[in-house]
Design an enzyme around this catalytic site. Structure first.
Site, PDB file in Angstrom:
ATOM      1  N   CYS A  58      26.804  40.733  48.034  1.00 22.16           N
ATOM      2  CA  CYS A  58      25.855  41.885  47.720  1.00 22.16           C
ATOM      3  C   CYS A  58      26.443  43.137  48.439  1.00 22.16           C
ATOM      4  O   CYS A  58      26.780  42.597  49.505  1.00 22.16           O
ATOM      5  CB  CYS A  58      24.387  41.786  48.324  1.00 22.16           C
ATOM      6  SG  CYS A  58      23.966  40.419  47.176  1.00 22.16           S
ATOM      7  N   TRP A 114      23.906  41.997  43.958  1.00 21.19           N
ATOM      8  CA  TRP A 114      24.259  41.288  42.953  1.00 21.19           C
ATOM      9  C   TRP A 114      23.850  40.160  42.156  1.00 21.19           C
ATOM     10  O   TRP A 114      23.984  39.080  43.311  1.00 21.19           O
ATOM     11  CB  TRP A 114      25.475  41.210  43.069  1.00 21.19           C
ATOM     12  CG  TRP A 114      27.155  41.109  41.640  1.00 21.19           C
ATOM     13  CD1 TRP A 114      27.322  41.917  41.080  1.00 21.19           C
ATOM     14  CD2 TRP A 114      27.079  39.305  41.317  1.00 21.19           C
ATOM     15  NE1 TRP A 114      27.773  41.365  39.819  1.00 21.19           N
ATOM     16  CE2 TRP A 114      27.732  39.553  40.258  1.00 21.19           C
ATOM     17  CE3 TRP A 114      26.688  37.814  41.570  1.00 21.19           C
ATOM     18  CZ2 TRP A 114      28.257  38.555  39.086  1.00 21.19           C
ATOM     19  CZ3 TRP A 114      26.728  37.282  40.806  1.00 21.19           C
ATOM     20  CH2 TRP A 114      27.625  37.582  39.717  1.00 21.19           C
ATOM     21  N   ASN A 143      22.459  38.558  52.016  1.00 25.64           N
ATOM     22  CA  ASN A 143      23.689  38.603  51.412  1.00 25.64           C
ATOM     23  C   ASN A 143      24.639  37.164  51.294  1.00 25.64           C
ATOM     24  O   ASN A 143      24.568  36.809  52.390  1.00 25.64           O
ATOM     25  CB  ASN A 143      25.322  39.970  51.194  1.00 25.64           C
ATOM     26  CG  ASN A 143      25.910  39.051  50.751  1.00 25.64           C
ATOM     27  OD1 ASN A 143      26.449  38.811  49.569  1.00 25.64           O
ATOM     28  ND2 ASN A 143      27.859  39.642  51.364  1.00 25.64           N
ATOM     29  N   GLU A 159      47.228  39.846  33.644  1.00 24.35           N
ATOM     30  CA  GLU A 159      47.348  40.997  34.144  1.00 24.35           C
ATOM     31  C   GLU A 159      46.579  41.752  33.892  1.00 24.35           C
ATOM     32  O   GLU A 159      45.249  43.071  33.802  1.00 24.35           O
ATOM     33  CB  GLU A 159      47.879  41.701  35.404  1.00 24.35           C
ATOM     34  CG  GLU A 159      47.144  42.628  36.062  1.00 24.35           C
ATOM     35  CD  GLU A 159      46.044  42.561  36.832  1.00 24.35           C
ATOM     36  OE1 GLU A 159      45.235  43.021  37.470  1.00 24.35           O
ATOM     37  OE2 GLU A 159      45.321  41.083  37.349  1.00 24.35           O
ATOM     38  N   LYS A 185      42.528  43.324  33.027  1.00 24.06           N
ATOM     39  CA  LYS A 185      42.475  44.929  33.087  1.00 24.06           C
ATOM     40  C   LYS A 185      41.176  45.433  32.153  1.00 24.06           C
ATOM     41  O   LYS A 185      40.564  45.906  31.921  1.00 24.06           O
ATOM     42  CB  LYS A 185      43.274  46.026  33.346  1.00 24.06           C
ATOM     43  CG  LYS A 185      44.004  45.368  34.546  1.00 24.06           C
ATOM     44  CD  LYS A 185      43.320  46.427  36.039  1.00 24.06           C
ATOM     45  CE  LYS A 185      42.441  45.201  36.907  1.00 24.06           C
ATOM     46  NZ  LYS A 185      42.826  44.390  37.204  1.00 24.06           N
ATOM     47  N   GLU A 215      38.028  43.684  31.926  1.00 32.05           N
ATOM     48  CA  GLU A 215      37.290  44.252  33.007  1.00 32.05           C
ATOM     49  C   GLU A 215      36.600  45.265  33.270  1.00 32.05           C
ATOM     50  O   GLU A 215      35.596  46.499  32.690  1.00 32.05           O
ATOM     51  CB  GLU A 215      37.926  44.163  33.994  1.00 32.05           C
ATOM     52  CG  GLU A 215      37.933  42.862  35.384  1.00 32.05           C
ATOM     53  CD  GLU A 215      38.690  43.540  35.766  1.00 32.05           C
ATOM     54  OE1 GLU A 215      38.021  43.117  37.157  1.00 32.05           O
ATOM     55  OE2 GLU A 215      40.184  43.200  36.603  1.00 32.05           O
ATOM     56  N   HIS A 267      52.236  28.393  18.265  1.00 38.92           N
ATOM     57  CA  HIS A 267      51.070  27.278  19.138  1.00 38.92           C
ATOM     58  C   HIS A 267      50.470  28.198  18.916  1.00 38.92           C
ATOM     59  O   HIS A 267      48.966  26.623  19.505  1.00 38.92           O
ATOM     60  CB  HIS A 267      51.990  26.755  20.250  1.00 38.92           C
ATOM     61  CG  HIS A 267      53.039  26.370  20.658  1.00 38.92           C
ATOM     62  ND1 HIS A 267      54.256  25.699  19.857  1.00 38.92           N
ATOM     63  CD2 HIS A 267      54.982  26.404  20.988  1.00 38.92           C
ATOM     64  CE1 HIS A 267      55.242  25.761  20.284  1.00 38.92           C
ATOM     65  NE2 HIS A 267      55.256  26.834  21.275  1.00 38.92           N
TER      66      HIS A 267
HETATM   67  C1  AGP Z   1      40.683  42.315  40.116  1.00 36.63           C
HETATM   68  O1  AGP Z   1      40.140  43.303  39.574  1.00 36.63           O
HETATM   69  C2  AGP Z   1      38.822  41.675  40.191  1.00 36.63           C
HETATM   70  N1  AGP Z   1      38.626  42.421  40.587  1.00 36.63           N
HETATM   71  C3  AGP Z   1      38.966  40.261  40.541  1.00 36.63           C
HETATM   72  O2  AGP Z   1      39.634  39.321  39.765  1.00 36.63           O
HETATM   73  C4  AGP Z   1      39.865  39.985  41.496  1.00 36.63           C
HETATM   74  O3  AGP Z   1      40.513  40.006  41.879  1.00 36.63           O
HETATM   75  C5  AGP Z   1      39.352  38.566  42.323  1.00 36.63           C
HETATM   76  O4  AGP Z   1      37.414  38.797  42.044  1.00 36.63           O
HETATM   77  C6  AGP Z   1      40.154  38.474  43.525  1.00 36.63           C
HETATM   78  O5  AGP Z   1      39.628  39.001  44.849  1.00 36.63           O
HETATM   79  P1  AGP Z   1      40.375  39.071  45.626  1.00 36.63           P
HETATM   80  O6  AGP Z   1      41.828  39.602  45.611  1.00 36.63           O
HETATM   81  O7  AGP Z   1      39.342  39.626  47.057  1.00 36.63           O
HETATM   82  O8  AGP Z   1      40.110  38.058  46.329  1.00 36.63           O
END
Ligand code: AGP
Length: 611
Positions: free
Chosen positions: A2, A73, A99, A484, A488, A491, A507
Site C-alpha cells: 500500500c 492494495w 502497510n 519480458e 508487458k 500487464e 514440443h
Molecule cells: C513488472 O512490470 C512488474 N511491475 C513486476 O513484475 C516487477 O518487475 C516485479 O514485481 C519485481 O519488482 P522489483 O524489480 O521492484 O523487485
C-alpha cells in the site's frame, strides 16, 4: 504494498496528504482513506481511487494540521469502505494506517475476541490497533511502550503510523520490512512509503530501518529501537527532482518512462563508462573483484521483469566470464531450502528494492554465508541496505506499474559487470573488452532511434488490439526479451500472452497456432538468425500471424512477416537493450487502444512488499 502518507506541522494536513496519496497510488489503488486530528480524530475512507476522498466535508478538513493517509492494495479483506484504512481501536482512542501483513493476526484476533473486542473489518490491521490498545490498557503504559511490546509479538511486515486521542501534536511510526521515509522540515515533518510525496516540500530525509520507532512532533523526530534505545537519525539528501515524478507532457507515466530511456541509460553509464580512456568503473564490483573472479557460481534472484533481466545476465556472464549462473525466482528460492553458502555470489535484482520475496531470499543466502550484490534502482531501499555491495541502476523514479526503463538500466549494469569481470578473469580479450565498451556507448542513441519509430509501432498495435492470445518467441539473448514482451502485454492489455524459446514450439505450444494467433518474434541479427527464420516459416506454414522485431536492413524476415518493427544492428550481447523497446511500445498502444489504465493495471501494484 500500500501507500502511506502522514503530515504533522503548521499547514493544513489534508491537501498535503491527498496529493501524497495520489503520488503513491501506483503502490495500490483499490481503496483509500485519511484521518485528521483537529479537535478530535476524524476519519474518511472509501473503496476506490484517492480522488474519492475529495468529497470529504470541507468543515472537517480545514483546520487539522496533523493527519495520516493510506491508499490500499488489498491482502486481508476485499476492497471495501470497511476494510479501507485508517482503522481505529474499539475505544476510538487509537487510529492507524498500516502497510504490510500481520501473519499471526488470526491468533491475536482470537485472544482479543475472547476479551470482548469486536471488529468492523476483515483486516489484519484492525486486529493490530486493538492489540496495541489492549496492551496499553493492561499495562497502563504509554502508547510508545505498548507499541514496543506489541511489535515484539507481531509476525510479519509492517509500517504503521499511529495517532492517539489526547495527543494532537504527535505521531508514532514503526517499521519492519515495509519502507518508510521521513521528510525533515522546519516545524513540520512528512512521512511516506517513498520520497515521491515528500520531494516538493523537503530534500532532507531519514530512511527508517527495521525494528525502529519514530516519535514525531512538529519540532522533533526521536528514533528508538524496540529495545527503547535512542538512535541518532541519519539525515540524507534526496537526489531526485520533482519533474522526474511528473508526466512531463506524456499521457501516461509508462510512455514517459519508455521515452526516458536514452536519458536514463546515459545516466546509468555516466561516471562508469569512459570512452576516452576506455575504462569501465563499477566501484561495487572493483572493491570485491576477487569475490567475483573466484566465484564458483553466481546465483541471481529476482521477481517479474527483474527476473527477466537476470535471465539475460545469465547469458552475458556465462559467455564473458565463464562462471556458471543460476537464475532463481526469489519466491521459490526462499522456500526451497536452496544449496547456497560460502563462496557463492548472489546477485539480487530489483527496481523498487522492496520486493518481499527477494528481500527474504537475500536474508536466507546471507545467513548461509553467500556474498550479496544488489542491482537496485531505488536509492536507500531495503535491498540496497541489506546487500554487501551493489550498483544502482540510476534509471530515476519509475512510476508506471509496468517496468520499462528500469529493465534496460538493469541490463546495462549487468552487462557492465560481465564485461568488467570477464576482463579481470581474462576470459575476454582486450579487443573484445574495447569493442563491448564501444557498443555500450552507442546504446542510448540506438534506443532513441527505435523510439522514433513509435508511430509505425502504433499502426501495428491497431492490427492486434483485439487479439485474445499472443505468443512471443526468441532465442538466445532474445529469449528473455520474449518473456519480458509477453509480461508487458499481459500487464497492460490483459491479453493472455506467453513467451517461449522459439525452438520449444515444436514440443507443444505450436498446437496453439492458427490464423487468429499473433506470434511476435524477437528476430534481430545474431548467431541464432538462421534458426529463427525457420521457426518463422513453421508458424507461417500454419497460417499464424507473424510480427517480427528485426534488425535494420533485414529484407528476408521483412518479406516473411505480416508486420515488422525495426531496430538498429547491435552486438547480440546488448541486443535485448534495443529489441525490448518495440515490445514496450506495442504493449502500451494496445493497452491504450483497449481503453485501459496503463499506469495502474488491475490487480497490480508497483512494489510487491508482501509475499
Ligand atoms: C513488472 O512490470 C512488474 N511491475 C513486476 O513484475 C516487477 O518487475 C516485479 O514485481 C519485481 O519488482 P522489483 O524489480 O521492484 O523487485
Amino acid at each position: 504494498m500500500c501507500g502511506i502518507v502522514a503530515y504533522i506541522g503548521k499547514q493544513p494536513a489534508f491537501p498535503v496528504i491527498l496529493k501524497g496519496l495520489k503520488r503513491l497510488e501506483y503502490r495500490g489503488y483499490d481503496s483509500s482513506g485519511i484521518a485528521l486530528f483537529g479537535d478530535m480524530v476524524n476519519t474518511f475512507k472509501k473503496k476506490g481511487r484517492v480522488a474519492e476522498l475529495e468529497a470529504w466535508d470541507e468543515e472537517i478538513i480545514s483546520e487539522a494540521t496533523v493527519g495520516i493517509g493510506h491508499t490500499r492494495w488489498a491482502t486481508h479483506g476485499e476492497p471495501s469502505d470497511a476494510n479501507a484504512h485508517p482503522h481505529s481501536s474499539n475505544s476510538g482512542r487509537l487510529t492507524l494506517v498500516h502497510n504490510g501483513i500481520i501473519e499471526n493476526y488470526a491468533s491475536l484476533k482470537q485472544e482479543l475476541v475472547q476479551k470482548g473486542y469486536t471488529f468492523k473489518s476483515k483486516t489484519d490491521t484492525e486486529v493490530l490497533v486493538n492489540f496495541i490498545e489492549d496492551i496499553q490498557i493492561n499495562n497502563n503504559s504509554t502508547l510508545e511502550e505498548a507499541m514496543r511490546i506489541a511489535l515484539k509479538r507481531v509476525v510479519g511486515a509492517y509500517v504503521i503510523i499511529v495517532m492517539e486521542e489526547g495527543f494532537p501534536n504527535r505521531l508514532i511510526a514503526a517499521r519492519k520490512g515495509s519502507p518508510l521515509v521521513i521528510g525533515v522540515g522546519e516545524g513540520e515533518h512528512f512521512l511516506a512509503s517513498d520520497a515521491s510525496p515528500i520531494i516538493e516540500y523537503t530534500k532532507k530525509v531519514i530512511y527508517v530501518n527495521d525494528y525502529e520507532l519514530a516519535i514525531i512532533t512538529p519540532d522533533e523526530i526521536i528514533l528508538k529501537n524496540l529495545g527503547n534505545e535512542t538512535i541518532t537519525p541519519y539525515i540524507q539528501q534526496l537526489d531526485m527532482e520533482l519533474a522526474q515524478i511528473e508526466k512531463g507532457g506524456f499521457d501516461h507515466f509508462m510512455l514517459k518512462e519508455i521515452f526516458d530511456q536514452p536519458g536514463s541509460l546515459t545516466d546509468c553509464l555516466r561516471g562508469r563508462l569512459d570512452m576516452e580512456n576506455l575504462t569501465l568503473t563499477l566501484a561495487g564490483v572493483e572493491e570485491h573483484m576477487s569475490v567475483f573472479s573466484q566465484a564458483k557460481r553466481i546465483i541471481i534472484v529476482a521477481c517479474g521483469t527483474s527476473w527477466h533481466a537476470g535471465l539475460v545476465a545469465e547469458y552475458m556472464i556465462e559467455t564473458l566470464c565463464r562462471i556458471p549462473v543460476e537464475v532463481e525466482y526469489a519466491s521459490e528460492f526462499r522456500y526451497r531450502n536452496p544449496v547456497v553458502g560460502e563462496g557463492d555470489v548472489l546477485i539480487a535484482i530489483s527496481q523498487s528494492g522492496e520486493t518481499a520475496d527477494t528481500l527474504v531470499a537475500i536474508e536466507k543466502a546471507k545467513e548461509a554465508g553467500a556474498f550479496i550484490f544488489g542491482v537496485v534502482n531505488a536509492v536507500g531501499s531495503s535491498i540496497a541496505r541489506l546487500s554487501h555491495s551493489g550498483a544502482y541502476t540510476h534509471a530515476g523514479p519509475e512510476i508506471g506499474v509496468a517496468s520499462t526503463k528500469a529493465f534496460t538500466a538493469q541490463l546495462t549494469v549487468l552487462a557492465m559487470m560481465a564485461i568488467k569481470i570477464g576482463r579481470e578473469k581474462k576470459t575476454i580479450t582486450e579487443a573484445e573488452y574495447n569493442r563491448y565498451l564501444a557498443e555500450l556507448a552507442l546504446i542510448p542513441e540506438k534506443v532513441k532511434a527505435v523510439l522514433e519509430t513509435h508511430e509505425s509501432i502504433k499502426e501495428v498495435a491497431k492490427h492486434y488490439a483485439d487479439a485474445r492470445d499472443f505468443l512471443f518467441l526468441g532465442r538466445g539473448y532474445n529469449f528473455p526479451v520474449a518473456l519480458e514482451g509477453a509480461l508487458k502485454l499481459k500487464e497492460i492489455s490483459y491479453i493472455h500472452a506467453e513467451g517461449y524459446p522459439a525452438a520449444e514450439m515444436k514440443h507443444g505450444p505450436i498446437a496453439l497456432v492458427d490464423e487468429n494467433l499473433p506470434v511476435l518474434f524477437i528476430a534481430t541479427k545474431d548467431a541464432y538468425y538462421e534458426k529463427i527464420v525457420s521457426n518463422i516459416q513453421e508458424i507461417k506454414a500454419r497460417k499464424g500471424m507473424v510480427i517480427a522485431v528485426i534488425s535494420e536492413g533485414d529484407t528476408l524476415i521483412r518479406g516473411m512477416a505480416d508486420h515488422v518493427m525495426v531496430v538498429p544492428e547491435v552486438d547480440e550481447l546488448l541486443a535485448p537493450l534495443v529489441s525490448v523497446i518495440p515490445t514496450q511500445i506495442l504493449s502500451y498502444y494496445i493497452g491504450v487502444l483497449r481503453g485501459l489504465d496503463v499506469d495502474k493495471p488491475r490487480n497490480l501494484a508497483k512494489s510487491v512488499t508482501v509475499e
